[in-house]
Design a protein around this motif. Structure first.
Motif, mmCIF file in Angstrom:
data_model
loop_
_atom_site.group_PDB
_atom_site.id
_atom_site.type_symbol
_atom_site.label_atom_id
_atom_site.label_comp_id
_atom_site.label_asym_id
_atom_site.label_seq_id
_atom_site.Cartn_x
_atom_site.Cartn_y
_atom_site.Cartn_z
ATOM 1 N N ILE A 72 0.929 -1.229 -0.097
ATOM 2 C CA ILE A 72 0.016 0.120 0.252
ATOM 3 C C ILE A 72 0.824 1.021 -0.013
ATOM 4 N N ASN A 73 1.797 1.559 0.738
ATOM 5 C CA ASN A 73 2.646 2.703 1.063
ATOM 6 C C ASN A 73 4.099 2.410 0.879
ATOM 7 N N LYS A 74 4.659 3.214 0.205
ATOM 8 C CA LYS A 74 6.235 3.284 0.140
ATOM 9 C C LYS A 74 6.538 4.562 1.020
ATOM 10 N N ARG A 75 7.529 4.600 1.828
ATOM 11 C CA ARG A 75 7.885 5.586 2.488
ATOM 12 C C ARG A 75 9.421 5.905 2.828
ATOM 13 N N VAL A 76 9.506 6.923 3.416
ATOM 14 C CA VAL A 76 11.026 7.258 3.681
ATOM 15 C C VAL A 76 10.990 7.699 5.367
ATOM 16 N N ALA A 77 12.020 7.399 6.185
ATOM 17 C CA ALA A 77 11.880 7.788 7.510
ATOM 18 C C ALA A 77 13.457 8.149 7.515
ATOM 19 N N VAL A 78 13.785 9.631 8.094
ATOM 20 C CA VAL A 78 15.310 9.953 8.384
ATOM 21 C C VAL A 78 15.440 10.321 9.630
ATOM 22 N N THR A 79 16.720 10.425 9.810
ATOM 23 C CA THR A 79 17.304 11.057 11.119
ATOM 24 C C THR A 79 16.581 12.130 11.632
ATOM 25 N N PRO A 80 16.374 12.272 13.021
ATOM 26 C CA PRO A 80 15.506 13.371 13.624
ATOM 27 C C PRO A 80 16.157 14.624 13.130
ATOM 28 N N VAL A 81 15.308 15.423 12.609
ATOM 29 C CA VAL A 81 15.918 16.663 12.029
ATOM 30 C C VAL A 81 16.332 17.738 12.828
#
Length: 452
Positions: A72-81
């Motif tokens: 269903i979803n393709k997502r990105v998570a990054v280092t806390p900004v």
């Protein structure tokens, strides 16, 4: 060897019981993008996310066709900004816009990590980022934000709790022309985990690989159907066993997709999140599982016990199917995203207080709950403090994602659409916690012995 019966069983799960891979989420470290010049830092952030994840959507669609499994979803998570902001300084909105730009350019659904971890206090960049969250969520489309305000080891930062009560209301107000969705993209955590593939709270922890691919599975409809087919005389132990076996099958599919996506993208496989994540679709509801176990309407007495059985059995079955599990792992109970929860609220069996009790035994917390638009920041902060306390004392992740429906009250609702569903405005306790919240400071961490 997989038997023909198992193949047919999986096809039935996908076609008739809403089984899917809820998300493949690539976690990306931005530590090497830090720069004292915020302009250069943003350029590095854009370039790295683009380079690492530009084939994420294409890979998800390829695997979906190859195995016939909806992803269903393709997502990105990054280092806390906030960590980057602590080095560069400057306007936090520049990072939010950079994240939104690259998310749109590579075609992903959401990007998480506009986040700060302040459970023990504020480091450089934390306060500035938190202050910018409402505007960041209002001025972008795909950016999600989160703030961790407490942990079992550090206690609860009550100053951060107070601020987040204000920011949630501000985020809703700035997006009142979009059903207050700004608040729907903002999560306040206690004991946040670093490998969570689910939005809005996903971020890539500093203890993770440079990049990792995490998978979130779903499947409430499959579990409900398995229980429905059990004989009426089945004991609760037999029901738990049925859930375990079903969770094993669901998780095995997540492991397969995770391994394949990892190989295709050249990114290490992270974890499978052993979750039952509902959707607004009829038949894909955690509330309906609880009712199938034997509670007349979700929220009635026995609901917390039934949810505890469900959560535990899902984990036990899931760990047999995957050697790499993590994230939040458990049954989610978002109200607006679960048709059964919405129905339970509307028939009066499910209240905010009962949902809070349920969060003591499941993942994750008060989730996608619509409250009256005139709810004060102090009351929102009180709800955050209560939920964080449950997480802190019980050593588990808890969270609050509530949405003040600005301009609306009891008897009305907010229609988000898509996976976010429809949320009826729920009644809340109006007695004020203002004096308690205003005390500020740090709620001490709990003693780890003398438990009872």
């Amino acid at each position: 060897m997989i038997s023909n019966q198992e193949i047919l069983e999986t096809i039935t799960m996908i076609q008739n019981q809403n089984l899917d891979i809820r998300t493949i989420t690539m976690g990306i470290s931005l530590i090497d993008c830090m720069d004292a010049d915020i302009g250069k830092s943003c350029e590095k952030v854009y370039a790295k996310i683009r380079r690492m994840a530009e084939k994420l959507v294409q890979t998800g669609e390829f695997l979906s066709k190859k195995y016939g499994i909806p992803i269903i979803n393709k997502r990105v998570a990054v280092t806390p900004v906030s960590l980057l902001l602590g080095v560069s300084g400057g306007d936090p909105l520049r990072y939010a816009r950079t994240m939104d730009d690259v998310a749109r350019d590579i075609g992903i659904d959401f990007i998480g990590g506009f986040s700060a971890l302040v459970q023990k206090g504020f480091a450089p960049g934390d306060r500035e980022l938190i202050a910018a969250i409402p505007e960041a969520l209002a001025s972008t489309e795909k950016v999600c934000a989160s703030v961790n305000v407490g942990s079992t080891r550090a206690g609860i930062n009550l100053d951060a709790v107070r601020i987040m009560g204000e920011k949630i209301l501000e985020a809703a107000t700035l997006t009142r022309d979009r059903e207050c969705m700004g608040a729907g993209k903002l999560v306040v955590f206690c004991n946040a985990v670093e490998d969570n593939p689910f939005m809005a709270g996903a971020f890539h922890g500093i203890g993770e690989n440079d990049a990792a691919l995490n998978v979130g599975v779903s499947g409430p409809g499959v579990v409900r159907e398995a229980i429905r087919l059990a004989p009426p005389s089945a004991s609760i132990a037999e029901i738990a066993d049925i859930i375990k076996k079903t969770a094993f099958k669901i998780t095995r599919m997540g492991q397969l997709i995770g391994n394949e996506a990892s190989r295709e993208l050249g990114v290490p496989f992270g974890i499978v999140d052993l979750s039952l994540a509902p959707t607004p679709a009829v038949g894909d509801s955690v509330a309906h599982i609880i009712e199938e176990i034997g509670i007349e309407s979700c929220g009635g007495y026995g609901t917390t016990a039934a949810l505890a059985i469900l959560n535990d059995a899902v984990k036990k079955g899931g760990v047999m199917a995957s050697s790499r599990v993590g994230g939040l792992s458990g049954a989610f109970i978002p109200v607006s995203e679960d048709a059964g929860m919405v129905a339970a609220v509307e028939r009066g069996s499910l209240s905010v207080e009962k949902l809070e009790a349920m969060t003591a035994v499941c993942s994750v917390g008060l989730d996608m709950i619509v409250v009256p638009g005139d709810t004060t920041p102090d009351i929102i902060a009180g709800m955050i403090a209560d939920e964080a306390a449950i997480g802190m004392v019980n050593g588990k992740t808890t969270a609050v994602r509530i949405i003040p429906a600005v301009g609306k009250g009891d008897g009305e609702g907010v229609r988000f659409g898509g996976l976010f569903g429809y949320g009826p405005v729920m009644k809340i306790n109006r007695f004020s916690p203002a004096k308690f919240i205003a005390r500020g400071g740090q709620i001490p961490a709990p003693i780890q012995s003398l438990k009872n």
